[in-house]
Design a protein around this motif. Structure first.
Motif, short mmCIF file in Angstrom:
data_model
loop_
_atom_site.label_atom_id
_atom_site.label_comp_id
_atom_site.label_asym_id
_atom_site.label_seq_id
_atom_site.Cartn_x
_atom_site.Cartn_y
_atom_site.Cartn_z
N ASN A 32 49.38 37.70 32.63
CA ASN A 32 49.43 37.52 31.19
C ASN A 32 50.85 37.36 30.69
N PHE A 33 51.01 36.51 29.70
CA PHE A 33 52.25 36.45 28.94
C PHE A 33 51.86 36.81 27.52
N TYR A 34 52.45 37.86 26.98
CA TYR A 34 52.06 38.34 25.66
C TYR A 34 53.09 37.95 24.60
N TRP A 35 52.62 37.39 23.51
CA TRP A 35 53.48 37.17 22.35
C TRP A 35 52.96 38.13 21.29
N MET A 36 53.67 39.23 21.10
CA MET A 36 53.15 40.33 20.30
C MET A 36 53.90 40.51 18.99
N SER A 37 53.21 41.13 18.06
CA SER A 37 53.86 41.55 16.83
C SER A 37 54.58 42.87 17.11
N VAL A 38 55.51 43.23 16.22
CA VAL A 38 56.26 44.46 16.44
C VAL A 38 55.36 45.68 16.37
N GLN A 39 54.29 45.60 15.56
CA GLN A 39 53.36 46.72 15.47
C GLN A 39 52.62 46.91 16.79
N THR A 40 52.21 45.80 17.41
CA THR A 40 51.48 45.88 18.67
C THR A 40 52.35 46.45 19.78
N ILE A 41 53.63 46.11 19.76
CA ILE A 41 54.56 46.64 20.76
C ILE A 41 54.57 48.16 20.73
N ARG A 42 54.58 48.71 19.52
CA ARG A 42 54.58 50.17 19.40
C ARG A 42 53.34 50.77 20.02
N ASN A 43 52.21 50.10 19.85
CA ASN A 43 50.96 50.61 20.44
C ASN A 43 50.98 50.52 21.96
N VAL A 44 51.50 49.42 22.47
CA VAL A 44 51.52 49.22 23.92
C VAL A 44 52.39 50.27 24.60
N PHE A 45 53.55 50.57 23.99
CA PHE A 45 54.47 51.51 24.61
C PHE A 45 54.28 52.95 24.12
N SER A 46 53.24 53.16 23.33
CA SER A 46 52.96 54.51 22.84
C SER A 46 52.45 55.40 23.97
#
Length: 426
Positions: free
Chosen positions: A38-52
């Motif tokens: 996968n190559f993810y193009w994420m919003s800044v909000q989603t990044i917080r969820n992924v690395f939470s």
């Protein structure tokens, strides 16, 4: 290419077609449900969820994302200033020549951010500074908003008393009950072209913070106001005079939908070379590059340098009438919406070149690679600073050069005179 429902979403202002075209070009978009990378193009909000820590989600080696986990250390207005101030103090303690000050106590080389205070926390410090020059104008910005929202100018203390709990003590209400703002000394002598204020939007790609490796995009642009500039206090409320954000200017009566109030950086260079001279123009752009590298070095120690991450920042720079550049803010999700035909071409190429560096040759991503792509894939990017290369050449020493001198990729100093060679970063 696969987007996992519920975990990834598009950045709201991105033109999906531009991004999808780039993915298709690489053969990355596949409809197979069992695709294993996968190559993810994420919003800044989603990044917080992924690395939470709470989510428990972990990226595999063949997954990369387009933000660093705590990118906000650079892209939140208050944290950017806080980190730059800390960086200055650390260099001062080390006795670095970079932290040298003049007879008035101002930094000679690190004075590239307007005087800034956090509100409500630094209100009393701000009042003290304001009273030193009561005729000054200040600009207030909410820390967590973009596109010019919530920004206003003041030139009287009474104009911000609505934040005050007690006008006699000038003490603010608690931080938790009010949105945090930054208040900065307004650059009231901006360089004008055609009588109008403008700023620069420049794109900078960071592939890794430790060691720092960053790239400058050559195709930035200027954003112009639609109304001629005046420092008159009667126009402090007219945002069409003071704010260059397209999100604001596009609502003005004089907004031109064909050129969008934008000018390429190359046109700005030509204009300045013809009006101010080539040497002065080169010095200006050297100083802009200097500012960018220093701001990145300021946040590098606190940035979570996750191996799965890269980031393309949108730098906003204002040039004053003395050709001194000022760093205004850094954007984590610079707008990729195209307002004009030229805009669409620029941003298509920006995405294309960014992906070529993040994933060379369109291959399956691998977060373990050394993130040093061959020159032929850089496109319109050029290496701005490579810390590893600089250290191996012995020219880094914490960037102890001066603005206008290369202190990274091809930098060096004259050995015979003991004085630095005045040249460009390139």
């Amino acid at each position: 290419f696969r987007i996992m429902a519920g975990k990834v979403k598009w950045v709201t202002d991105i033109e999906k077609s531009v991004l999808i075209n780039n993915f298709e070009k690489r053969g990355w978009i596949q409809v197979a449900e069992n695709e294993d990378w996968n190559f993810y193009w994420m919003s800044v909000q989603t990044i917080r969820n992924v690395f939470s820590v709470e989510t428990g989600y972990r990226l595999s080696d063949d997954q990369i994302v387009n933000h660093f986990p705590n990118h906000y250390e650079l892209t939140r207005k208050d944290l950017m200033v806080k980190n730059i101030k800390r960086y200055r103090k650390e260099l001062e303690k080390e006795g670095s020549p970079l932290a040298e000050k003049d007879e008035n106590g101002k930094y000679i080389y690190l004075d590239f951010v307007p005087v800034t205070f956090m509100l409500p926390a630094d209100y009393n410090l701000f009042v003290e500074e304001f009273r030193k020059n009561p005729s000054s104008t200040w600009i207030m910005k909410p820390c967590g908003k973009a596109q010019g929202k919530g920004i206003f100018l003041i030139n009287k203390l009474s104009q911000i008393k609505k934040w005050s709990r007690d006008s006699k003590t000038s003490s603010f209400v608690s931080q938790s009950s009010k949105e945090a703002y930054v208040i900065s000394l307004y650059i009231n002598n901006p360089l004008l072209i055609g009588g109008k204020k403008f700023d620069l939007r420049l794109y900078v790609l960071v592939s890794t913070y430790r060691p720092l490796r960053c790239y400058m995009y050559k195709l930035g642009f200027c954003r112009f106001c639609t109304v001629k500039y005046t420092p008159s206090t009667s126009e402090l409320d007219n945002m069409f005079v003071h704010l260059t954000n397209v999100a604001i200017q596009k609502h003005g009566d004089d907004y031109n939908h064909i050129h969008g109030g934008k000018w390429t950086v190359s046109n700005l260079r030509l204009y300045l070379e013809s009006t101010r001279g080539k040497e002065v123009t080169n010095k200006l752009f050297d100083e802009i590059h200097w500012i960018i590298v220093q701001s990145l070095k300021a946040v590098a120690p606190v940035m979570n340098n996750d191996k799965h991450c890269f980031e393309c920042y949108g730098y906003d720079i204002i040039i004053d009438d003395k050709l001194k550049p000022w760093l205004i803010e850094v954007n984590a999700s610079p707008s990729l919406t195209s307002s004009t035909a030229n805009d669409r071409i620029l941003k298509y190429n920006l995405i294309n070149d960014t992906l070529n560096i993040a994933v060379p040759n369109g291959e399956i991503p691998d977060c373990k690679w050394n993130k040093s792509p061959p020159k032929e894939v850089l496109g319109n990017y050029e290496v701005l600073y490579d810390e590893e290369m600089a250290q191996s050449d012995g020219t880094d020493r914490d960037l102890r050069g001066r603005p206008g001198q290369p202190t990274g990729v091809k930098g060096g100093r004259a050995r015979d005179s003991g004085k630095p060679v005045l040249t460009t970063w390139k």
